[in-house]
Design an enzyme around this catalytic site. Structure first.
Site, PDB file in Angstrom:
ATOM      1  N   GLU B 234       0.833  -1.199   0.000  1.00 47.18           N
ATOM      2  CA  GLU B 234       0.000   0.000   0.000  1.00 47.18           C
ATOM      3  C   GLU B 234       0.868   1.250   0.000  1.00 47.18           C
ATOM      4  O   GLU B 234       2.051   1.179   0.339  1.00 47.18           O
ATOM      5  CB  GLU B 234      -0.878   0.025   1.262  1.00 47.18           C
ATOM      6  CG  GLU B 234      -1.935  -1.033   1.274  1.00 47.18           C
ATOM      7  CD  GLU B 234      -2.600  -1.165   2.636  1.00 47.18           C
ATOM      8  OE1 GLU B 234      -3.808  -0.997   2.704  1.00 47.18           O
ATOM      9  OE2 GLU B 234      -1.902  -1.430   3.618  1.00 47.18           O
ATOM     10  N   HIS B 276      -5.799   1.440   6.552  1.00 44.68           N
ATOM     11  CA  HIS B 276      -4.727   0.931   7.403  1.00 44.68           C
ATOM     12  C   HIS B 276      -3.857   2.067   7.931  1.00 44.68           C
ATOM     13  O   HIS B 276      -3.691   3.089   7.269  1.00 44.68           O
ATOM     14  CB  HIS B 276      -3.854  -0.057   6.626  1.00 44.68           C
ATOM     15  CG  HIS B 276      -4.561  -1.351   6.351  1.00 44.68           C
ATOM     16  ND1 HIS B 276      -4.491  -1.993   5.139  1.00 44.68           N
ATOM     17  CD2 HIS B 276      -5.361  -2.101   7.128  1.00 44.68           C
ATOM     18  CE1 HIS B 276      -5.228  -3.087   5.180  1.00 44.68           C
ATOM     19  NE2 HIS B 276      -5.761  -3.180   6.379  1.00 44.68           N
ATOM     20  N   ARG B 296       8.915  -1.870 -10.472  1.00 46.84           N
ATOM     21  CA  ARG B 296       9.005  -2.206 -11.897  1.00 46.84           C
ATOM     22  C   ARG B 296      10.452  -2.120 -12.373  1.00 46.84           C
ATOM     23  O   ARG B 296      10.950  -3.017 -13.045  1.00 46.84           O
ATOM     24  CB  ARG B 296       8.163  -1.231 -12.725  1.00 46.84           C
ATOM     25  CG  ARG B 296       6.798  -1.771 -12.998  1.00 46.84           C
ATOM     26  CD  ARG B 296       6.040  -0.970 -14.045  1.00 46.84           C
ATOM     27  NE  ARG B 296       4.645  -1.329 -13.905  1.00 46.84           N
ATOM     28  CZ  ARG B 296       3.679  -0.485 -13.602  1.00 46.84           C
ATOM     29  NH1 ARG B 296       3.927   0.802 -13.463  1.00 46.84           N
ATOM     30  NH2 ARG B 296       2.452  -0.925 -13.438  1.00 46.84           N
ATOM     31  N   ALA B 298      13.020  -2.530 -10.711  1.00 49.24           N
ATOM     32  CA  ALA B 298      13.813  -3.627 -10.144  1.00 49.24           C
ATOM     33  C   ALA B 298      13.446  -4.973 -10.759  1.00 49.24           C
ATOM     34  O   ALA B 298      14.041  -5.994 -10.429  1.00 49.24           O
ATOM     35  CB  ALA B 298      13.606  -3.668  -8.634  1.00 49.24           C
ATOM     36  N   GLY B 299      12.460  -4.981 -11.640  1.00 48.97           N
ATOM     37  CA  GLY B 299      12.147  -6.220 -12.349  1.00 48.97           C
ATOM     38  C   GLY B 299      10.863  -6.906 -11.944  1.00 48.97           C
ATOM     39  O   GLY B 299      10.540  -7.980 -12.460  1.00 48.97           O
ATOM     40  N   VAL B 302       4.372  -5.406 -12.033  1.00 52.32           N
ATOM     41  CA  VAL B 302       3.468  -4.645 -11.168  1.00 52.32           C
ATOM     42  C   VAL B 302       2.168  -4.383 -11.914  1.00 52.32           C
ATOM     43  O   VAL B 302       2.172  -3.817 -13.004  1.00 52.32           O
ATOM     44  CB  VAL B 302       4.109  -3.313 -10.734  1.00 52.32           C
ATOM     45  CG1 VAL B 302       3.192  -2.576  -9.763  1.00 52.32           C
ATOM     46  CG2 VAL B 302       5.460  -3.572 -10.087  1.00 52.32           C
ATOM     47  N   ASP B 304      -1.422  -2.695 -12.693  1.00 45.81           N
ATOM     48  CA  ASP B 304      -2.149  -1.457 -12.466  1.00 45.81           C
ATOM     49  C   ASP B 304      -3.583  -1.735 -12.041  1.00 45.81           C
ATOM     50  O   ASP B 304      -4.194  -0.956 -11.319  1.00 45.81           O
ATOM     51  CB  ASP B 304      -2.142  -0.604 -13.739  1.00 45.81           C
ATOM     52  CG  ASP B 304      -0.802   0.096 -13.921  1.00 45.81           C
ATOM     53  OD1 ASP B 304      -0.239   0.548 -12.899  1.00 45.81           O
ATOM     54  OD2 ASP B 304      -0.315   0.144 -15.060  1.00 45.81           O
TER      55      ASP B 304
END
Lengths: 400, 594
Positions: B234, B276, B296, B298-299, B302, B304
């Site tokens: 989050e 939270h 993203r 870092a590979g 992800v 949407d």
């Protein structure tokens, strides 16, 4: 947003009282509720004459630039100055005797709690424009190796008082403490403005502050519906939150769960319907049917008040671990039943997607009720992905 | 967090701090459905009762309840590898501190409470690190290792939910989530896509989760079953940047599929606070959008849109790669209203203490049967039975002068029936008449158990202004001893190998009689001490078990049983005379007008 935060802003009055006590300094000031009679001690201070500083005490940032501070107010003008601040939509003030000083002396210090402990930031150029002085900020982590003498030189606060401040920060479960500005002279430390955030989960463990000392300002007047939900939340072991974003929005959300509620709101936004989003909120922690009834009733009132031409209600959540779907839905259905004819007249469609304990009964009862009232958009169990169900509901309203 | 933790080979032995019946039952159900031979939840720490009833499959079982963790037997504490903490937030720091001390072999724990102060969570995190324990929480629904263990509400709290989640067998996808609802949603998404879960961990939505996302990722990296990681994060905090660094530096090599909630925050000028505690972006770098980009880069894959997760996972799944494993099913079941360990019907025939009624009757003497029933187990020790028999005979009657007999007689002469007259007598039994046996047993157990010197023990009582139960008699004195006490002592020396409670009681008597001659060890106190000794030496009753007998008033039961015969005798006797109503005369009452 008015959602309860685990970190709460303390009134400046309470913050200064606690900090001054820790530093063994005298503090003179009053917390004033503009809607209530003035405190007796302030009344006698006014009668004695002198000048005062009045500041809005509701956790608002940048008060000076927003004109929420009145300085050098003569005793005779105090009530009028307070009324003026009230007219800007505020209720709480802090009133102090006016302290004169040269602007160049103003310094900044703050303490912040994070995963590694306490981080201290300071600057010799404090004051209202500290944000513009970011490059002057230095930071030091407080730990066993902290060189207090060196810090004392840099901050112009003696090492004993620095340690007293740190101790007060820890003892009172502060999450953030800012003293900006303060004056350091031969006469000692003088605190002009301060802001403190506390960890409200620690309320049980402290007696220096209470929930009454929390201050916030929503930016808009709280709606009666939000107020009812706040009251409900304060008196329940479950969590019930409601914030109005756009009173005339077309998309109303009745959501469960801290994570899933954001996923749903994200989806509305990602699909380009953000501006039509009427509210954010969620219930979680297995509220009872009476609580979901009251909650839903408030949300439906907001929905019926909205001037939007097409309106949709999405009732949704993830697959609950322990929140009883049938029980929580019983309250939701009862509230829908009460205003079903109005909802139908407004052409509202209701879409549902939910899983969890007793989902079969809960979803079936919901579907029957919605069909009976002609409000049925769709009712889905977790076999339909959460965001697919949101997309389906969004078809009901016009794309912006 | 545990460096050595091997989730797939955990041998869960779980203690629950606090009781949450729904969660505990669902853990037991999961445990049962896996086909395990015995429940892995061994104890509950909670106030107010001694055991709690749960289902193990279709049978009801009792899980022992202890008032404090320290009271849980040493052996169980040594065995415990798992902890469920469902206590309130305010107790979390204290109870977890104690837990790390008392459970030396703990490996995994779940803290359920919301609103734990941030600094408390950090202190627990430091302890967890020091003791090498994986802690899910605070505000977490727990940890699920399919095929091994369900710790917490995770996966659902009802049997149909467990079945629907399809989590009885494991797979290769680790689920890590800051949200409790979403962890369950993700489990469904993974299994619904035809994949299986290697483990699922709800970190909790607090600002300072004890196990961080980074630690959870490293756990997934080292878990031999995990092939890929599905992560729900989050807005707020900088955890995702640390995750990105782990991926870039090669510390996490397994593929990551992520969803970061909170892009909706882009709608607002002021950073909003979502459901939270953690979900609040303090600056641009903490926004969902920025963190998504970092992952993203870092590979990570992800998403949407949350729904794309399901599509992506389905595309990966080879047909049949995760089939629902058959589990031991649970059918309709209902709770009995009453649990009895004394007697009940088996196949239509009455059974007592586990045996058919008539065989129990034929094998026992009256005293043997009575003491067995009172202790809730078949007693075979001849010494215990003989001694019980003697006490039952000894206490049957002590003359018509005592409170109980007088009341029975008064009621009988008023024309009341047997049951009413008997109860009228029984109702006088209390601290001053007959009911001191239990209180005395309490005192001797406490005194001898804590190695207090009799003198200090007496001083403690008198300092509190109390009278010592089992000491003192209206009629007998040190120079005119109670003949029943003498007889008991003789009987006792034949029947017991232990006498520490009696020695203690006599030590107390030596102190009290030095003050006043009638403060002797009376028959109640003597019986209490002797029963404690004989139960301990003959039946191996532990101090805790003896304490339980005191708590349930066992010692008074013996007196009431025996004296009931005497009271009924007085009732029958009076009815035979039939003298009519008893009325006191004027001389019997002193009237002092006010």
């Amino acid at each position: 947003m008015m959602v309860d935060m685990p970190r709460q802003k303390l009134s400046e009055y309470r913050a200064k009282t606690i900090i001054s006590k820790a530093l063994e300094l005298p503090y003179k000031g009053w917390s004033v509720d503009i809607e209530a009679p003035l405190p007796a001690q302030l009344q006698s201070a006014i009668e004695a004459g002198g000048t005062f500083a009045l500041k809005v005490d509701q956790g608002v940032k940048g008060r000076f630039n927003q004109g929420l501070v009145a300085l050098n107010v003569k005793a005779a003008d105090l009530v009028e100055a307070a009324e003026q601040l009230k007219s800007k939509g505020y209720q709480w003030l802090i009133v102090e005797p006016m302290a004169e000083h040269a602007p160049g002396d103003e310094r900044y210090i703050s303490f912040m709690s994070d995963r590694l402990g306490v981080m201290l930031q300071f600057s010799a150029s404090g004051g209202v424009d500290i944000e513009k002085q970011a490059s002057s900020l230095q930071q030091v982590r407080v730990n066993d190796a902290t060189d207090w003498e060196q810090l004392a030189q840099k901050t112009a606060i003696n090492s004993r008082q620095l340690q007293q401040l740190t101790q007060a920060f820890l003892d009172n479960y502060f999450a953030f403490m800012e003293i900006n500005p303060y004056l350091a002279s031969e006469n000692g430390l003088q605190i002009l403005d301060s802001a403190v955030e506390v960890d409200d989960a620690a309320a049980f463990f402290v007696d220096s502050w209470q929930i009454d000392d929390f201050r916030s300002h929503s930016g808009h007047d709280q709606t009666p519906e939000e107020a009812v939900v706040k009251e409900l939340d304060d008196n329940s072991p479950a969590s019930l939150k409601l914030s109005v974003l756009e009173p005339n929005g077309s998309i109303f959300l009745l959501l469960s769960g801290g994570g899933a509620s954001v996923v749903v709101a994200d989806e509305v936004y990602n699909q380009g319907y953000g501006k039509q989003l009427a509210n954010y909120g969620e219930y979680s922690g297995n509220p009872n049917a009476e609580e979901t009834y009251i909650y839903t009733k408030q949300l439906l009132q907001l929905l019926l008040k909205s001037q939007a031409s097409r309106k949709v209600l999405f009732i949704g959540g993830a697959v609950a671990n322990f929140t009883d779907v049938n029980k929580t839905f019983a309250g939701v259905i009862k509230a829908i039943d009460e205003v079903a004819d109005k909802l139908q007249a407004a052409g509202v469609k209701i879409f549902v997607r939910r899983g969890g304990p007793n989902q079969e009964a809960g979803l079936a009862n919901m579907e029957v009720a919605l069909a009976k009232h002609g409000l049925l958009g769709a009712v889905h169990d977790p076999d339909v992905p959460l965001t697919d169900a949101v997309k389906e509901a969004l078809q009901e309203v016009d794309h912006e | 967090m545990s460096k050595e933790l091997d989730l797939q080979n955990l041998e869960p032995v779980i203690i629950s701090l606090g009781s949450h019946p729904g969660i505990i039952q669902s853990m037991l159900d999961y445990n049962y459905c896996l086909g395990h031979s015995a429940p892995n939840l061994v104890a509950i720490v909670s106030a107010g009762r001694k055991q709690e009833r749960f289902f193990w499959g279709h049978d009801e079982i009792m899980v022992p309840v202890y008032a404090k963790l320290a009271k849980v037997p040493e052996q169980l504490r040594q065995q415990a590898t798992g902890l469920l903490n469902v206590q309130s937030a305010r107790r979390v720091l204290a109870s977890m501190t104690e837990t790390f001390e008392l459970l030396p072999n703990l490996q995994v724990a779940n803290i359920f409470a919301e609103q734990v102060p941030e600094v408390h969570a950090l202190q627990v995190a430091a302890l967890a690190e020091q003791h090498d324990v994986l802690v899910a929480g605070p505000a977490s629904v727990g940890l699920l290792v399919p095929g091994v263990m369900k710790l917490g509400a995770i996966g659902g709290t009802q049997y149909p939910q467990l079945v629907a989640a399809n989590i009885f067998s494991g797979g290769d996808t680790a689920v890590i989530s800051t949200s409790g609802g979403m962890v369950n949603e993700l489990i469904h998404t993974v299994t619904g896509a035809g994949l299986g879960v290697s483990f699922a961990l709800a970190l909790g939505g607090d600002r300072n989760p004890i196990t961080t996302p980074a630690q959870a990722f490293l756990l997934a990296e080292s878990d031999q079953r995990t092939r890929q990681i599905v992560y729900f994060g989050e807005l707020g905090g900088d955890d995702e940047y640390i995750l990105a660094d782990l991926m870039k530096s090669g510390k996490v090599t397994k593929p990551v599929i992520a969803y970061i909630a909170g892009t909706v925050a882009g709608l607002f000028d002021q950073p909003p606070q979502f459901g939270h505690a953690k979900a609040m972006a303090a600056n641009q770098s903490e926004s969902a959008q920025a963190k998504k980009e970092a992952l993203r880069t870092a590979g990570a894959k992800v998403m949407d849109v949350f729904g794309e997760l399901a599509t992506d996972l389905s595309a990966q799944a080879e047909t049949g790669s995760h089939q629902a494993k058959p589990h031991r099913p649970i059918k309709q079941r209902s709770k009995a209203m009453i649990v009895s360990r004394i007697s009940g019907d088996i196949n239509g025939g009455v059974h007592l203490l586990g045996k058919e009624l008539l065989s129990v009757v034929n094998e026992n003497s009256l005293a043997g049967l009575d003491i067995s029933l009172l202790l809730g187990q078949q007693i075979t020790s001849p010494k215990v039975i003989e001694f019980s028999d003697y006490i039952l005979r000894l206490l049957a009657d002590h003359g018509p002068y005592v409170s109980g007999a007088v009341n029975t007689i008064v009621a009988a002469r008023a024309g009341k029936d047997l049951a009413s007259s008997l109860t009228a007598g029984l109702l006088t039994i209390g601290p001053r008449f007959g009911g001191a046996v239990n209180a005395a047993a309490d005192a001797w157990l406490e005194g001898a158990g804590s190695d207090t010197e009799p003198k200090a023990f007496v001083a403690g009582f008198t300092a509190n202004g109390g009278i010592i139960p089992g000491i003192g008699h209206k009629k007998y004195r040190i120079d005119t001893p109670d003949p029943r006490v003498k007889a008991l002592t003789e009987q006792f020396s034949n029947n017991s190998n232990g006498d520490r409670y009696l020695k203690f009681a006599q030590g107390v008597e030596a102190v009290t009689t030095s003050k006043k001659a009638n403060l002797i060890l009376n028959v109640d106190g003597t019986i209490a001490a002797m029963l404690l000794d004989i139960l301990e030496s003959e039946l191996d009753y532990s101090p805790d078990k003896l304490r339980e007998l005191v708590d349930i008033e066992f010692f008074n039961a013996i007196f009431i049983l025996s004296r009931s015969a005497g009271l009924m005798a007085h009732y029958l006797d009076q009815r035979r005379h039939d003298e009519g109503l008893l009325r006191l005369g004027e001389d019997d009452i002193t009237y002092i007008p006010s």
